[in-house]
Scaffold this motif. Structure first.
Motif, PDB file in Angstrom:
ATOM      1  N   PRO A  56      42.762  30.376  34.307  1.00 27.10           N
ATOM      2  CA  PRO A  56      43.346  29.591  35.416  1.00 27.10           C
ATOM      3  C   PRO A  56      42.813  30.536  36.613  1.00 27.10           C
ATOM      4  CG  PRO A  56      44.594  31.192  34.195  1.00 27.10           C
ATOM      5  CD  PRO A  56      43.777  31.107  33.349  1.00 27.10           C
ATOM      6  N   SER A  57      42.678  29.787  37.643  1.00 26.61           N
ATOM      7  CA  SER A  57      42.242  30.361  38.535  1.00 26.61           C
ATOM      8  C   SER A  57      43.124  31.176  39.602  1.00 26.61           C
ATOM      9  CB  SER A  57      42.233  29.023  40.087  1.00 26.61           C
ATOM     10  OG  SER A  57      43.173  28.245  40.276  1.00 26.61           O
ATOM     11  N   ARG A  58      42.716  32.167  40.530  1.00 33.76           N
ATOM     12  CA  ARG A  58      43.332  32.988  41.329  1.00 33.76           C
ATOM     13  C   ARG A  58      44.722  32.689  41.740  1.00 33.76           C
ATOM     14  NH1 ARG A  58      38.733  37.275  43.685  1.00 33.76           N
ATOM     15  NH2 ARG A  58      37.876  37.668  41.617  1.00 33.76           N
ATOM     16  N   TRP A  59      44.378  31.538  42.493  1.00 35.28           N
ATOM     17  CA  TRP A  59      45.783  31.023  43.396  1.00 35.28           C
ATOM     18  C   TRP A  59      46.671  30.626  42.208  1.00 35.28           C
ATOM     19  CZ3 TRP A  59      47.943  26.072  42.890  1.00 35.28           C
ATOM     20  CH2 TRP A  59      46.834  25.013  42.260  1.00 35.28           C
ATOM     21  N   ARG A  65      53.062  34.190  39.711  1.00 34.19           N
ATOM     22  CA  ARG A  65      53.741  35.693  40.088  1.00 34.19           C
ATOM     23  C   ARG A  65      54.800  35.444  40.923  1.00 34.19           C
ATOM     24  NH1 ARG A  65      48.312  38.024  39.179  1.00 34.19           N
ATOM     25  NH2 ARG A  65      47.977  37.867  41.267  1.00 34.19           N
ATOM     26  N   LEU A  66      54.193  34.780  41.968  1.00 33.16           N
ATOM     27  CA  LEU A  66      55.574  34.621  43.162  1.00 33.16           C
ATOM     28  C   LEU A  66      56.647  33.957  42.573  1.00 33.16           C
ATOM     29  CD1 LEU A  66      53.123  33.962  46.226  1.00 33.16           C
ATOM     30  CD2 LEU A  66      54.143  35.963  45.800  1.00 33.16           C
ATOM     31  N   PRO A  72      49.572  30.782  33.448  1.00 30.14           N
ATOM     32  CA  PRO A  72      49.152  29.234  33.101  1.00 30.14           C
ATOM     33  C   PRO A  72      48.010  29.489  31.869  1.00 30.14           C
ATOM     34  CG  PRO A  72      49.147  29.617  35.736  1.00 30.14           C
ATOM     35  CD  PRO A  72      49.410  30.926  34.824  1.00 30.14           C
ATOM     36  N   ALA A  73      48.096  28.378  31.102  1.00 29.56           N
ATOM     37  CA  ALA A  73      47.051  28.468  30.231  1.00 29.56           C
ATOM     38  C   ALA A  73      45.647  28.237  30.781  1.00 29.56           C
ATOM     39  CB  ALA A  73      47.634  27.404  29.051  1.00 29.56           C
TER      40      ALA A  73
END
Length: 451
Positions: A56-59, A65-66, A72-73
């Motif tokens: 999964p992408s960083r965003w 986390r937020l 995410p898978a």
């Protein structure tokens, strides 16, 4: 409940019988539905197991986390299109950032096992988009050409590919071709399909068959010129070179290069000429090229050099004049003498049936693709007609032409005999058919009785 059980048993038995005896019917009735469900349900897990997912992408990780959500898978390629066909399934996939078309091609065999399909191939459609074709059964075991094919001028459907698509011989895209194969490998059937496909088109057929014409002369009603020995072949090829030079003079005369004519209308080959001025294209079929290149005396060596020189000139210059070469042989290498490798370099299309040694496969694909060489030497002897087709780009496919008997090919040529053009340059080599029915051929193995 008993009725439902009996019906279920009958359906299962019918499906099993169709899968055994008629795989194509089984696929159209039961297989396509089961395979579609299997692919759609297993898609995400199979892609993950085959290494075709990206983290999964960083965003997305930051958002998880937020919001205090699970991580995410990994994401598989997006399914842009899902289409069942008469032989399998076609998936068009949108690749994720960091993925490459080579990754999908390398995982083709793993995808085949995971989705329980017979074969899986892939090709890059454009940047970031890959098309995956899956076949549900062995389409080359019993070749059945589709009812509707994409027919265009000088484009002949001659065989079926292992992914279920049609293999075309497109003379506008690939002007000259080489076909190799050992005895009883299916080379003649491939050639018959080619002649039968060209017969309904507005094209002149020229044949060179140095086996006394046993392969091409039964199809003579559709041929504008035929040669059955090297001496006649040498004269015929010289006549074709003269025709080529005449066509170039016509193109020069009608080139339309004045400043008042748009650039797109300037003629550089016969296809740029108006219909009423365009010469008929010519397809030259050479049945056994080695018979033209072998010699045993000084006179035969001179004839051989003359023949090879004419073939090289036609291969280098004939495309714009509408002259296309279709050369067949069992071997085609440097042992046939000077000029042969120069001729081979001009033969863009390559088709190799079963060969007896790796050297013969190298003659066809050694300068194109090592993988195609390996595939060619693995063709089993019992699968006549199975071949490897490739071109100068390095791409190759397994193909097999539908079985066409000589009688079927003869009937097709006779039906379209009225399309045979009379070319003035080749008039001396037009086959004579008046006496074919007057002299019956002896079928007995015994020697004829002489008076």
């Amino acid at each position: 409940m008993t009725t439902f059980t009996v019906a279920l048993v009958l359906v299962v038995a019918t499906a099993g019988l169709l899968r055994w005896r008629r795989p194509a019917w089984y696929w159209m009735t039961f297989g396509v539905t089961l395979a579609s469900l299997r692919v759609l349900v297993r898609y995400a897990s199979v892609m993950d197991a085959c290494g075709l997912t990206v983290p999964p992408s960083r965003w997305r990780l930051a958002l998880a986390r937020l919001t205090n959500r699970p991580v995410p898978a990994p994401r598989p390629p997006r399914i842009l299109r899902f289409r069942p066909t008469r032989t399998g399934l076609v998936l068009r996939l949108g690749l994720r950032p960091g993925q490459d078309a080579f990754d999908v091609a390398a995982a083709s065999d793993r995808l085949r096992h995971s989705f329980s399909m017979y074969g899986v191939t892939s090709r890059e459609v454009r940047s970031g988009v890959v098309e995956v074709r899956m076949t549900g059964y062995d389409v080359l075991k019993r070749v059945q050409m589709p009812a509707k094919v994409d027919t265009r001028p000088m484009r002949v459907p001659v065989a079926l590919r292992e992914d279920g698509s049609v293999h075309y011989r497109d003379y506008r895209a690939v002007p000259h071709a080489l076909t190799l194969g050992a005895t009883e490998s299916g080379k003649s059937v491939y050639q018959r399909n080619l002649v039968a496909g060209l017969a309904p088109m507005d094209v002149a057929l020229v044949g060179i068959d140095c086996k006394q014409g046993v392969e091409l002369f039964p199809l003579a009603r559709r041929f504008s010129a035929l040669a059955d020995n090297p001496d006649t072949a040498a004269d015929l090829l010289d006549a074709l070179v003269s025709r080529m030079e005449g066509v170039y003079q016509l193109i020069r005369a009608e080139q339309r290069i004045t400043s008042a004519v748009a650039d797109a209308e300037i003629a550089a080959d016969i296809w740029d000429l108006p219909d009423h001025l365009r010469p008929v294209p010519v397809v030259v079929l050479v049945d056994e090229v080695a018979e033209l290149a072998l010699f045993a005396s000084k006179e035969e060596e001179k004839r051989r050099d003359r023949i090879i020189t004419a073939l090289v000139r036609l291969a280098q210059l004939g495309r714009a004049a509408g002259i296309y070469l279709e050369i067949c042989g069992q071997r085609f290498g440097s042992e046939l003498g000077k000029g042969i490798t120069m001729l081979r370099a001009q033969l863009t299309g390559r088709t190799a049936h079963r060969v007896n040694d790796e050297t013969s496969a190298n003659m066809a694909f050694g300068d194109i693709s090592p993988d195609a060489v390996l595939a060619a030497i693995q063709i089993p002897a019992e699968l006549r007609g199975l071949a490897i087709a490739g071109d100068s780009t390095g791409g190759w496919h397994r193909i097999r032409a539908p079985h066409t008997s000589l009688r079927q090919a003869v009937n097709t040529c006779n039906r379209h005999a009225d399309r045979t053009p009379a070319l003035p340059e080749l008039a001396p080599y037009r086959p004579e058919l008046a006496g074919t029915t007057e002299a019956p051929v002896r079928l007995s193995k015994a020697a004829p009785v002489t008076a």
